[in-house]
Design an enzyme around this catalytic site. Structure first.
Site, PDB file in Angstrom:
ATOM      1  CB  CYS A 382      40.309  44.317  44.681  1.00 48.36           C
ATOM      2  SG  CYS A 382      39.055  43.149  44.138  1.00 48.36           S
ATOM      3  CG  HIS A 508      42.208  44.744  40.523  1.00 45.15           C
ATOM      4  ND1 HIS A 508      43.076  44.478  41.546  1.00 45.15           N
ATOM      5  CD2 HIS A 508      41.221  43.830  40.609  1.00 45.15           C
ATOM      6  CE1 HIS A 508      42.639  43.427  42.221  1.00 45.15           C
ATOM      7  NE2 HIS A 508      41.515  43.015  41.680  1.00 45.15           N
ATOM      8  CD  GLU A 510      45.696  46.804  40.719  1.00 51.48           C
ATOM      9  OE1 GLU A 510      44.874  47.722  40.943  1.00 51.48           O
ATOM     10  OE2 GLU A 510      45.579  45.658  41.208  1.00 51.48           O
TER      11      GLU A 510
HETATM   12  N1  GLN Z   1      38.944  38.080  47.683  1.00 46.00           N
HETATM   13  C1  GLN Z   1      38.180  39.239  47.343  1.00 46.00           C
HETATM   14  C2  GLN Z   1      37.016  38.922  46.429  1.00 46.00           C
HETATM   15  O1  GLN Z   1      36.977  37.884  45.835  1.00 46.00           O
HETATM   16  C3  GLN Z   1      39.072  40.294  46.718  1.00 46.00           C
HETATM   17  C4  GLN Z   1      39.563  39.924  45.363  1.00 46.00           C
HETATM   18  C5  GLN Z   1      40.732  40.758  44.896  1.00 46.00           C
HETATM   19  O2  GLN Z   1      41.348  41.484  45.660  1.00 46.00           O
HETATM   20  N2  GLN Z   1      41.072  40.653  43.635  1.00 46.00           N
HETATM   21  O3  GLN Z   1      36.111  39.715  46.290  1.00 46.00           O
END
Ligand code: GLN
Length: 538
Positions: A382, A508, A510
């Site tokens: 992400c 994600h 994970e």
């Molecule tokens: N801050 C980034 C976004 O909003 C990444 C978000 C995250 O890593 N969950 O896109």
């Protein structure tokens, strides 16, 4: 008849209720029952989405895009099932429903009260889960004695009356304290906590004792007497580094048989062999890999708990031990080249996890650069893929001021920019791009090689994305967008060409990894790290 198990906690928070719930769930699933867990969080927040990982640890995300307490991650991993929004209830949600119903006129002139209206709504949510399952295991967050818990304890007391005591089981998880220079074991805090539970009308059936040393016969006798449970219902839960082993420990302690007996369920032969095999692999690795996690919450291990677990699963898939090294991204940004080298010299892989806000970003970009230049396997999750792209834009594509508009709204090169529809949003809770979305994979890429299928579904939680205006330039310089949304408008996976394994995902992965089903991207990241480990050793 659905059976209801309730798990409460005593003396301290983080005593292990979540793992206890998950482990008991595992043992019951291994006996062929349909089990569903439920986490009750007595805080006022509607969900965990707006909470600081420094305080509460990771925010877990389910398939349906609910932002939940990290215990749901334990449940999914131990039980091997996917949960929905129904498995996390907070005080905020309960009151919200009742207040809305009152405004709708549902209560027809009644005074709306804690008992019965709030407790009814709590019970409704628990019973809803009971409709399609054999057993509901409900964990009440916090500890008995907290200001926020009594309405929930009252609701579960009523369930005991309504369903009959042979269908309801109360399990209390408490701490055995150690005192003084001789490390004397103290059972009294647990006795007091059971007494506090009794004043709320609940006599526990089983007491699970979290302890650093074995329970002696004398302690078991005392706990049995003062807590009002039979001797064999005093269960030892000793500290362990290997949480996955706890279901097997509980099996040996006879916990599941006791529960079956108490709930008048026919004892069935447990099928624990797959779990046992997995533990064997964990305990007897044939290789090892050193992985650096570069993030800003490195002082708080729980903030990246699913990432840690998924790395471990990647190790299981490769019969290898994964050693995690925490690197504080804020410090890394201030390090000299030599210090950076010092941080990563022994590393076989570098991972940058998710996050929000500018703090620590430059250090994550440093980590991505180091991994790219030194051909070290790199995995960005992400925020991690966003850092990978920013670094690539700056140092390979020549856009030296490239940034994300999250961190520099005035950047001349917003290679990471708002997702369409996110720019206008003013209400922060529950409004990110959340939950499962499909992603189409490009053939002959690391991503496709890992999944071995054309379309995948993964969980998301973000507001920003790779800016399509820069895709062509980045591709020309050797960045591969190996996963895209079906309409090709959103980049889901980016990887670096001419690198052993440098990949980042906007989702994600994970959150979907399970010990009995390691995630393919974590499996391949660890495989690449192991390869590097071998090569370095030669
Ligand atoms: N801050 C980034 C976004 O909003 C990444 C978000 C995250 O890593 N969950 O896109």
């Amino acid at each position: 008849m659905t059976k209801y198990i309730f798990v409460t906690g005593g003396v301290v928070s983080s005593v292990g209720k979540g793992i206890t719930t998950a482990s008991l769930g595992r043992l019951l699933i291994d006996r062929g029952f349909n089990v569903v867990p439920l986490k009750i969080d007595p805080y006022i927040n509607s969900d965990a989405g707006t909470m600081d990982p420094f305080q509460h640890g990771e925010v877990f995300v389910t398939n349906d895009g609910t932002e939940t307490d990290l215990d749901l991650g334990h449940y999914e991993r131990f039980l091997g099932i996917d949960l929905s929004r129904d498995s996390n209830v907070t005080t905020g949600q309960v009151y919200d429903t009742v207040i809305r119903e009152e405004r709708d006129g549902k209560y027809q002139g009644q005074t709306v009260q804690l008992i019965p209206h709030i407790t009814d709504e709590i019970k409704r949510r628990i019973y809803k889960l009971g409709e399609d399952n054999d057993i509901v295991i409900t964990e009440i967050g916090g500890t008995i004695g907290d200001f926020e818990t009594p309405p929930f304890v009252e609701a579960i007391r009523q369930i005991g009356m309504e369903q009959g005591r042979q269908n309801v089981l109360y399990l209390h998880v408490s701490l055995i304290a150690y005192l003084g220079p001789w490390g004397e074991s103290k059972t009294k805090p647990t006795q007091h906590s059971v007494r506090a539970l009794l004043t709320l009308g609940i006599q526990p059936d089983i007491v699970i004792c979290r302890c650093a040393r074995p329970l002696t016969e004398e302690m078991r006798r005392k706990l049995s007497l003062f807590c009002g449970v039979p001797n064999r219902a005093v269960i030892e839960a000793r500290d362990t580094r290997l949480i996955d082993e706890i279901p097997l420990t509980f099996e040996r302690e006879g916990l599941a048989s006791l529960v079956m007996e108490r709930l008048r369920l026919p004892e069935r032969e447990p099928q624990t062999s797959r779990w046992e095999e997995m533990i064997e692999r964990l305990k007897h690795p044939e290789g090892e890999a050193n992985i650096a996690i570069v993030g800003k919450y490195t002082e708080h291990g729980d903030a990246y708990i699913s990432v840690k677990e998924a790395l471990k699963h990647g190790g299981i898939a490769n019969k290898a031990a994964v050693h995690i090294h925490w690197v504080d991204s804020e410090k890394l940004a201030e390090n000299s080249e030599d210090e950076i080298e010092e941080n990563f010299r022994e590393m076989d892989g570098i991972l940058v996890p998710g996050g929000f806000g500018y703090r620590g970003i430059e250090g994550m970009i440093v980590a991505a650069r180091y991994a790219r230049e030194n051909q070290i396997p790199f995995f960005g999750l992400c925020l991690g893929v966003q850092c990978l792209v920013i670094e690539f834009a700056r140092n390979v594509a020549g856009l030296s001021q490239a940034h994300s508009s999250e961190f520099d709204p005035d950047t001349p090169h917003p290679v990471i920019d708002w997702l369409p529809d996110q720019r206008q949003i003013t209400q922060l809770g529950g409004t990110m791009r959340l939950g499962l979305y499909p992603c189409v994979l490009k053939e002959n890429t690391h991503a496709h090689k890992a999944y071995q299928q054309p379309i995948i579904l993964e969980r998301h939680r973000h507001r920003y994305e790779v800016n399509n205006d820069y895709r062509e330039t980045l591709e020309e310089h050797g960045l591969v967008f190996s996963g895209l949304s079906p309409d090709e408008q959103l980049v889901e996976i980016a990887e670096v060409k001419d690198h052993p394994w440098m990949l980042g995902s906007q989702f994600h992965p994970e959150f979907r990894s399970k010990p009995l089903n390691p995630h393919p991207l974590f499996r391949d990241f660890i495989a690449a790290a192991l390869q590097r480990h071998h090569e370095e050793a030669e």
